[in-house]
Write an enzyme that holds these catalytic residues in place. Structure first.
Site, PDB file in Angstrom:
ATOM      1  N   LEU A 207       0.752  -1.247  -0.225  1.00  0.00           N
ATOM      2  CA  LEU A 207       0.097   0.006   0.177  1.00  0.00           C
ATOM      3  C   LEU A 207       0.786   1.211  -0.067  1.00  0.00           C
ATOM      4  CD1 LEU A 207      -2.763  -0.976   2.694  1.00  0.00           C
ATOM      5  CD2 LEU A 207      -3.134  -0.943   0.037  1.00  0.00           C
ATOM      6  N   GLY A 208       2.081   1.264   0.680  1.00  0.00           N
ATOM      7  CA  GLY A 208       2.919   2.429   0.698  1.00  0.00           C
ATOM      8  C   GLY A 208       4.107   2.050   1.707  1.00  0.00           C
TER       9      GLY A 208
ATOM     10  N   GLY B  16       6.323   3.320   4.800  1.00  0.00           N
ATOM     11  CA  GLY B  16       6.430   4.311   6.171  1.00  0.00           C
ATOM     12  C   GLY B  16       7.932   4.366   6.538  1.00  0.00           C
ATOM     13  N   PHE B  17       8.003   5.147   7.699  1.00  0.00           N
ATOM     14  CA  PHE B  17       9.366   5.496   8.166  1.00  0.00           C
ATOM     15  C   PHE B  17      10.244   4.044   8.510  1.00  0.00           C
ATOM     16  CE2 PHE B  17      12.181   6.563  11.880  1.00  0.00           C
ATOM     17  CZ  PHE B  17      13.182   7.285  11.175  1.00  0.00           C
ATOM     18  N   PHE B  18       9.469   3.006   9.079  1.00  0.00           N
ATOM     19  CA  PHE B  18      10.173   1.954   9.412  1.00  0.00           C
ATOM     20  C   PHE B  18       9.889   0.871   8.545  1.00  0.00           C
ATOM     21  CE2 PHE B  18       8.401   3.993  13.510  1.00  0.00           C
ATOM     22  CZ  PHE B  18       9.633   4.150  14.003  1.00  0.00           C
TER      23      PHE B  18
ATOM     24  N   GLU C  90       7.586  -1.086   4.822  1.00  0.00           N
ATOM     25  CA  GLU C  90       6.608  -1.056   3.937  1.00  0.00           C
ATOM     26  C   GLU C  90       5.174  -1.571   4.780  1.00  0.00           C
ATOM     27  OE1 GLU C  90       9.449  -2.762   3.413  1.00  0.00           O
ATOM     28  OE2 GLU C  90      10.253  -1.768   1.589  1.00  0.00           O
TER      29      GLU C  90
ATOM     30  N   GLU D 165      -6.856  -2.662  11.000  1.00  0.00           N
ATOM     31  CA  GLU D 165      -8.053  -2.858  10.306  1.00  0.00           C
ATOM     32  C   GLU D 165      -7.703  -2.140   8.869  1.00  0.00           C
ATOM     33  OE1 GLU D 165     -12.286  -2.219  12.378  1.00  0.00           O
ATOM     34  OE2 GLU D 165     -10.836  -0.657  12.630  1.00  0.00           O
TER      35      GLU D 165
ATOM     36  N   ASP E   8       0.799  14.273  16.328  1.00  0.00           N
ATOM     37  CA  ASP E   8       0.950  14.347  14.716  1.00  0.00           C
ATOM     38  C   ASP E   8      -0.430  14.274  13.999  1.00  0.00           C
ATOM     39  OD1 ASP E   8       1.945  14.316  12.611  1.00  0.00           O
ATOM     40  OD2 ASP E   8       2.791  12.253  12.615  1.00  0.00           O
TER      41      ASP E   8
END
Length: 1009
Positions: free
Chosen positions: A431-432, A434-436, A438, A503, A549
């Site tokens: 899906l994308g 992140g910082f840490f 996939e 979810e 955030d």
């Protein structure tokens, strides 16, 4: 232990980033080691966190583990920073907390030897292991620039030593400089003028504490106001310095007072007779200092030393023997204790490893069998990268070697278990990222056999241990959250590779959703989204959790009518504390409040600020806040009072609520519980407006459809006749229907008495032809009556043109009368007119309309003040009259210039008004003793009223400056003009009161002819 120089240390200052490299190394504990041989060492180091749980690391090892392995494992863990190049500069110190007894541990000593030799002397809990920088390169200032982590670590160490040992001894000027340098370095995002704001300085004093930067003795000796001014002035000098420049400036400043790169020991040189000297050991070698006035004399360079030996003497004394190349005999140094000699030996041996060609230890130990050995086995020469690879290969993934003391504030008892087996989750597309790592779309099969679509967050394999802990902290927080508008946690897989299962929401991020659907989304839906997120934040507020955030990128769309708050990677529980102090540097600057940017201080109030920015994003359909600014410029804009402008579709009442959330003072911002109530009301109001608009759209006004037989435009239908309601009104029998004034002006047929038959004679009204009136049966387009022929349509069109011409003529007349009325009102608002006009105003007659008497006089508007003419007196040498006129001229100057002046120049014209008001009140005070006592009360009351008027004008000026770039700018300027007009009118009233008192006192004279 006299003469032992305690190394430098500090716990709470610094900015260290974690590396993003290979996994954290591990000290291998063999499987066959017995339980009693396993040890857990608590090693303290310096970090940027105020949380004591972040300033140490627990290292699991055995009695055979060498000290060098422990040092290397901590350096490679990334806990103190990334990419350490000068690993040989670090050492491990064992310190007794109650007696300040210190032992420097040689890298080749084992944990068992340390415990047998030192720890047995005192209770185990009284000892502390400290990671220190002890050995410095020759040109350490330049060398440390190549290793930023070691540079900052040495700075923190030196800062701590300064605060503990030197801060009370340096001059006030130096203490002020060093404290402000640390302020600039620590709050590197703070603008240069931030401390000029009283609220910012109070926040620094109360929440952060000046004790971190300045010695207590200095704070006690100076008055608070004087101390604050000194800090503000000194801070301005260093406002432009970067972090590394602050560090170097600190080194150079403190070096003028103390030796920061060497250790000094009081000892005796044995050369046939004993000479007491100060032995100075540093990057330049071993030197002796016989007195403070002389320069140190070099005894030996580290490259010349061939052996080091410690020998105990009687009465706890010891001798340190150094074998020097080319010297006929060794250099013998007598110390007060064996521990002091061993500490000196470790220091010299460390410098020999750092600067000499021989990388092994030069310390000679006596074996049990009496044999001598030249040296211990050499320390492995692998560099950090090779050692990291070697340790990684030799360690089992499942081994539980490093363990942090768990942060109990993040782990709450109770609740469901979230452990999930990996085989229950099937990963699909990405899906994308992140910082840490996939984020995958997947399918989870629960214990009931049901398949659930999920989103799976993964952690990169090469992520450091510290980043893994941060990754898991999000799941730890989400375990305890249960709210319909917060993303739900499904489960966790803690084994490598670590997964967090949540979810899956098919509509994706709210920011992208808003951008895709901005043409179809209505304002009530946008307000609904803000209300739902506000409810989620109110829930977090109730459990003392700050999110830190809040943005549309962290909100997911579950359905077109439901959004959910997610991404708790920056969230923290604050428990009984008022705020959470951030230690990371990756923060969303453009969403943050001023106190968060300046002081990294996060509270529920700072979350309120971020939530208002998030509301702005939603009403702007996903635009980034302050997209026209760089991160470094945002705080300057906020400090000036500027805020985000009102989005085009944002309801004014909602934008007003946003501006309340953007109050500079955190205590003045509303809480989330209050925001929920306000947003609920706004949402209901927007829903009602939308329903009303939809109803109006369905019931359109009647219109004539164009006949198909010709192409000319059809005539407009005449307006439907109005029939007043019957006089049997049950609620108010005498209440008559009144046509609104605006409707009368635009539709004269509604008010014409000829066309409004009364209920009595309406039955005898002659029947109307079809072409005169169209009776509307329904609001549907297909029910409109069409003209039967082109001739009938043409007649209707001509009749409508005649009526339209009559309407235009009547409106022109009314426009003339309205313009006359407006001119009279403007003259009423201009104090100069009434002060100089000696005759009452009369309505002027306009040429061409002499027979038209005009509409009745309109009532005065709310807020308009009735102004009477000034008394006709002799004004020679009348200072009060002169000062009133000057004040009015200043008000008129403000009125004329306000539109052209920039906001920062508003104060000039307002100051001019204030100075003239001061002169006026002074002239009245001089005249007051000669006036009757009965008149003084009114005059003094008017003077007080004028002072209040000036205060109101100043407040409106500040409001106009704060909203100069917002949509409220023009409204604020109008308020400012109104306040200035009120002041001018009250000044004229003061003149009238003085004139009346002068008449009573026979001090007034008629004007000379």
């Amino acid at each position: 232990m006299s003469g032992v120089s305690e190394p430098l240390s500090r716990v709470k200052v610094g900015t260290l980033r974690r590396p993003e490299g290979p996994p954290e190394p591990m000290v291998v504990v063999p499987v066959d080691v017995e339980k009693e041989d396993v040890r857990i060492l608590k090693v303290c180091f310096y970090s940027n966190s105020f949380n004591p749980g972040k300033n140490f690391k627990l290292v699991k090892c055995t009695v055979q583990t060498e000290i060098q392995e422990i040092i290397t494992s901590i350096l490679l863990s990334g806990r103190i920073g990334p990419n350490i190049q000068l690993a040989e500069c670090y050492g491990l110190r064992l310190k007794h907390m109650k007696s300040d007894e210190i032992h420097w541990l040689h890298p080749q000593m084992t944990v068992g030897e340390v415990q047998d030799k030192y720890e047995c002397l005192h209770v185990e809990a009284e000892w502390r292991y400290d990671l220190q920088i002890r050995y410095l390169p020759e040109d350490f200032m330049e060398s440390l620039k190549e290793d930023r982590t070691t540079l900052l670590y040495f700075y923190q160490q030196l800062r701590n030593d300064y605060m503990q040992r030197y801060a009370s001894k340096v001059s006030e000027g130096m203490a002020l400089q060093l404290g402000c340098l640390e302020l600039r370095r620590f709050f590197k995002d703070m603008p240069h003028n931030a401390l000029d704001k009283k609220s910012n300085f109070e926040l620094l004093e109360k929440e952060v504490g000046l004790d971190l930067f300045f010695p207590k003795q200095m704070q006690e000796n100076l008055k608070p106001k004087q101390f604050r001014k000194m800090i503000q002035q000194t801070f301005q000098q260093y406002a432009s310095l970067r972090e590394e420049e602050c560090v170097m400036k600190f080194f150079n400043t403190l070096a003028g007072f103390a030796n920061i790169d060497q250790e000094t020991y009081r000892c005796e040189l044995i050369q046939g007779w004993n000479i007491t000297v100060d032995l100075v050991i540093g990057p330049k070698g071993i030197r002796q200092l016989t007195s403070q006035d002389t320069k140190p004399t070099c005894l030996a360079e580290f490259k010349q030393i061939k052996s080091i030996r410690c020998l105990p003497l009687e009465e706890t004394q010891a001798v340190l023997q150094l074998g020097i190349e080319g010297a006929p005999q060794s250099l013998s140094i007598k110390t007060s204790s064996l521990a002091e000699a061993e500490n000196m030996a470790d220091l010299i041996d460390g410098y020999c490893r750092l600067q000499g060609e021989h990388k092994g230890s030069l310390i000679m130990h006596a074996k049990k069998d009496g044999e001598k050995r030249n040296s211990l086995p050499q320390i492995p020469t692998l560099n950090l990268e090779a050692r990291r690879s070697h340790l990684s290969e030799s360690c089992s993934i499942e081994s539980d070697i490093y363990a942090e003391i768990p942060d109990e504030t993040l782990r709450r008892p109770g609740g469901p278990q979230y452990g999930v087996a990996r085989e229950e989750v099937v990963l699909n597309r990405i899906l994308g990222e992140g910082f840490f790592g996939e984020v995958y779309e997947g399918v989870y099969t629960n214990h009931k056999g049901e398949k659930i679509n999920v989103a799976v967050k993964t952690c990169k394999k090469d992520c450091t241990q510290d980043n893994k802990e941060k990754f898991m902290s999000e799941a730890v927080i989400m375990k305890n959250l249960d709210h319909p508008h917060i993303v739900k946690l499904i489960g966790i897989i803690e084994e490598e590779p670590t997964w967090i299962i949540m979810e899956l929401y098919p509509y994706g991020e709210l920011g992208h959703y808003l951008e895709r659907n901005k043409n179809s989304l209505k304002v009530p839906t946008l307000v609904l989204y803000t209300l739902q997120i506000c409810k989620a934040m109110a829930y977090l507020e109730s459990i003392n959790c700050v999110h830190r955030d809040i943005a549309v990128r962290n909100i997911l769309v579950a359905s077109p009518e439901c959004v959910k708050l997610g991404d708790f990677g920056l969230s923290r529980y604050i428990e009984d504390e008022d705020y959470y102090k951030a230690s990371v540097t990756r923060l969303p600057i453009k969403w943050m409040s001023p106190e968060s940017i300046n002081f990294r201080r996060f509270t529920t109030a700072s979350d309120v600020w971020m939530f208002a920015v998030c509301m702005w994003e939603i009403l702007s359909f996903g635009k980034q806040p302050f997209f026209w600014l760089e991160n470094k410029d945002v705080i300057g804009v906020l400090e000036k009072g500027d805020r985000l402008p009102k989005p085009e579709l944002c309801p004014p009442v909602l934008y007003t609520l946003m501006t309340r959330c953007w109050d500079y003072d955190p205590s003045d911002r509303p809480r989330f519980t209050e925001l929920v109530c306000s947003l609920s009301d706004i949402y209901q109001m927007e829903k009602d407006i939308a329903i009303e608009q939809e109803r109006n759209a369905r019931y359109r006004p009647p219109k004539i459809l164009e006949p198909t037989t010709f192409q000319e435009p059809p005539p407009k239908p005449s307006r439907p006749k109005y029939r007043p309601p019957p006089q049997t009104n049950l609620l108010a029998p005498k209440l008559q229907f009144q046509v609104p004034e605006g409707l009368c002006a635009s539709s004269p047929t509604l008010t014409s008495p000829m066309e409004y038959p009364s209920p009595v004679n309406s039955l005898h009204t002659p029947p109307l032809h079809r072409h005169n009136v169209f009776k509307r049966h329904s609001m549907r387009e297909e029910d409109f009556i069409r003209p039967s022929s082109r001739e009938e349509a043409q007649q209707l069109w001509e009749a409508e043109k005649i009526k339209m011409k009559q309407v235009l003529e009547r409106q022109q007349k009314q426009m003339v009368e309205d313009s006359q009325w407006l001119r009279r009102e403007e003259r009423c608002l201009d104090p100069m007119v009434y002060m100089n006009d000696k005759s009452p105003l009369t309505p002027e007659k306009e040429a061409g309309y002499t027979e038209f008497t005009g509409p009745p006089q309109k009532p005065p508007r709310l807020g308009a003040q009735s102004i009477q003419p000034t008394a006709n007196l002799d004004r020679t040498d009348d200072l009060v009259y002169h000062n009133v006129m000057t004040l009015v001229e200043a008000v008129l100057e403000l009125k004329n210039k306000l539109g052209q002046l920039p906001p920062e120049d508003y104060v000039v014209v307002v100051k001019n008004v204030g100075l003239n008001l001061r002169k006026l009140i002074g002239s009245v005070d001089d005249l007051l003793p000669s006036l009757p006592a009965s008149s003084r009360t009114e005059i003094e009351g008017t003077q007080k009223l004028l002072n209040k008027d000036l205060a109101e004008l100043i407040n409106k000026m500040k409001l106009a400056q704060q909203n100069a770039v917002t949509s409220l700018s023009e409204d604020c300027k109008r308020q400012m003009l109104t306040a200035s007009h009120t002041l001018a009118v009250d000044a004229k009233n003061l003149l009238d009161a003085v004139d009346q008192a002068k008449v009573v006192a026979n001090l007034a004279h008629p004007p000379a002819e």
